[in-house]
Design a protein around this motif. Structure first.
Motif, short mmCIF file in Angstrom:
data_model
loop_
_atom_site.label_atom_id
_atom_site.label_comp_id
_atom_site.label_asym_id
_atom_site.label_seq_id
_atom_site.Cartn_x
_atom_site.Cartn_y
_atom_site.Cartn_z
N VAL A 94 4.03 -17.05 7.16
CA VAL A 94 2.80 -16.39 7.62
C VAL A 94 1.61 -17.26 7.26
O VAL A 94 1.52 -17.78 6.14
CB VAL A 94 2.66 -14.99 6.99
CG1 VAL A 94 1.31 -14.38 7.34
CG2 VAL A 94 3.79 -14.09 7.46
N THR A 146 2.12 -15.36 12.56
CA THR A 146 3.50 -15.57 12.16
C THR A 146 4.36 -15.71 13.41
O THR A 146 3.96 -15.29 14.51
CB THR A 146 4.01 -14.41 11.29
OG1 THR A 146 5.35 -14.71 10.88
CG2 THR A 146 4.00 -13.11 12.05
N SER A 185 8.58 -11.30 13.60
CA SER A 185 8.05 -9.93 13.51
C SER A 185 8.41 -9.27 12.19
O SER A 185 7.69 -8.39 11.72
CB SER A 185 8.60 -9.09 14.67
OG SER A 185 10.02 -9.06 14.64
N ASP A 229 8.09 -10.50 9.37
CA ASP A 229 7.07 -10.82 8.37
C ASP A 229 6.02 -9.73 8.27
O ASP A 229 5.43 -9.51 7.20
CB ASP A 229 6.40 -12.15 8.71
CG ASP A 229 7.34 -13.33 8.52
OD1 ASP A 229 8.34 -13.15 7.80
OD2 ASP A 229 7.06 -14.40 9.08
N LEU A 230 5.75 -9.04 9.37
CA LEU A 230 4.76 -7.96 9.34
C LEU A 230 5.22 -6.85 8.41
O LEU A 230 4.45 -6.31 7.61
CB LEU A 230 4.53 -7.42 10.75
CG LEU A 230 4.04 -8.43 11.79
CD1 LEU A 230 3.87 -7.75 13.14
CD2 LEU A 230 2.73 -9.06 11.35
N THR A 231 6.51 -6.50 8.51
CA THR A 231 7.05 -5.47 7.62
C THR A 231 7.01 -5.92 6.17
O THR A 231 6.68 -5.14 5.26
CB THR A 231 8.49 -5.14 8.03
OG1 THR A 231 8.51 -4.74 9.40
CG2 THR A 231 9.04 -4.02 7.17
N LEU A 281 -1.37 -1.52 9.45
CA LEU A 281 -1.40 -2.58 10.45
C LEU A 281 -2.34 -2.14 11.56
O LEU A 281 -2.06 -1.21 12.32
CB LEU A 281 0.02 -2.82 11.00
CG LEU A 281 0.17 -3.92 12.05
CD1 LEU A 281 -0.18 -5.28 11.47
CD2 LEU A 281 1.59 -3.93 12.61
N VAL A 309 -1.98 -5.92 16.60
CA VAL A 309 -0.91 -6.90 16.80
C VAL A 309 -1.05 -7.47 18.21
O VAL A 309 -1.18 -6.72 19.18
CB VAL A 309 0.49 -6.28 16.62
CG1 VAL A 309 1.57 -7.32 16.90
CG2 VAL A 309 0.65 -5.71 15.23
N PHE A 326 -1.88 -10.83 13.97
CA PHE A 326 -1.92 -9.47 13.44
C PHE A 326 -3.12 -9.32 12.50
O PHE A 326 -3.69 -10.31 12.01
CB PHE A 326 -0.63 -9.13 12.68
CG PHE A 326 -0.43 -9.96 11.44
CD1 PHE A 326 -0.89 -9.53 10.20
CD2 PHE A 326 0.23 -11.19 11.52
CE1 PHE A 326 -0.71 -10.30 9.07
CE2 PHE A 326 0.41 -11.95 10.39
CZ PHE A 326 -0.05 -11.51 9.16
N VAL A 377 -4.19 -6.73 9.14
CA VAL A 377 -3.80 -5.70 8.18
C VAL A 377 -5.04 -5.29 7.39
O VAL A 377 -5.80 -6.15 6.92
CB VAL A 377 -2.70 -6.21 7.23
CG1 VAL A 377 -2.36 -5.14 6.19
CG2 VAL A 377 -1.46 -6.59 8.02
#
Length: 227
Positions: A120, A142, A145, A147-149, A166, A169, A178, A180
């Protein structure tokens, strides 16, 4: 029957009284010379005591005033020290206020970096300050996907962050953009909160290295919300 004439009765006291009745002035004078003199003495004694106390208090007041006047030059000589102490107290109060109502930048950025996977890239961090909290808006890129979690779950595990969400996106050809958002309280964190890391048994997916996330430049936007 002839009417009887009313009888006239005269009572005469031919005995001369042995003493004449005393006048009020004579009685008062006699009382003053007997019992009243003690009352007069007591009243005079109280008056003398009151005057003596008044004179003593006046003398003490003059003595205290002279003692205070003697200390005035010494007190005035301490005025520069008083000004210096007041300025020092004001500086300490300002420093304490800034320290209490500001973010711990090194610790906050370190927490973000610790929860950012290596894949990321953080492009920007915006900070909006409120009365007792600050809202962070972390933008990044990133290719994965998952990596978002990882980053959202990791930030939620940190005690200094709250309301981690979040917010946006966007998918491009080879990357995912994204944003956050997270809230941070403006306070002094304990040493345990600033040095605590997630345990290895955490539910976060650690398939990618967590610590050492990349930052694209050092763009940090700071906005203070007016009340």
């Amino acid at each position: 029957m002839p009417k009887t004439k009313p009888k006239l009765t005269i009572h005469l006291d031919l005995l001369k009284p042995q003493s004449n009745p005393e006048k009020i002035t004579v009685k008062l004078l006699r009382w003053l010379l007997s019992s009243g003199r003690y009352l007069f003495v007591v009243v005079n004694a109280l008056v003398l005591i009151a005057f003596g106390t008044r004179f003593k208090m006046d003398a003490d007041l003059v003595t205290k005033k002279e003692a205070i006047e003697e200390q005035i030059p010494y007190v005035e000589s301490l005025k520069p020290y008083e000004i210096l102490i007041r300025e020092t107290q004001l500086k300490l109060s300002t420093i304490d206020n800034i320290k209490t109502n500001s973010l711990d930048w090194p610790a906050t950025l370190k927490k973000i970096a610790d929860q950012t996977p290596v894949s990321v890239t953080i492009t920007s961090i915006s900070i909006k300050k409120d009365v007792d909290a600050a809202t962070l808006s972390i933008a990044g890129q990133t290719k994965f996907s998952r990596d978002l979690t990882d980053i959202i779950t990791g930030l939620k595990e940190e005690k200094i962050f709250s309301n981690v969400n979040l917010t946006s996106v966007e998918s491009e050809e080879e990357s995912i953009n994204f944003t956050v958002s997270a809230s941070v309280k403006l306070m002094n964190y304990s040493a345990a909160e600033l040095t605590e890391y997630p345990s290895e048994s955490s539910s976060v997916n650690h398939s990618f290295p967590r610590r050492g996330g990349r930052y694209s430049g050092s763009r940090i936007n700071y906005q203070e919300k007016s009340s």
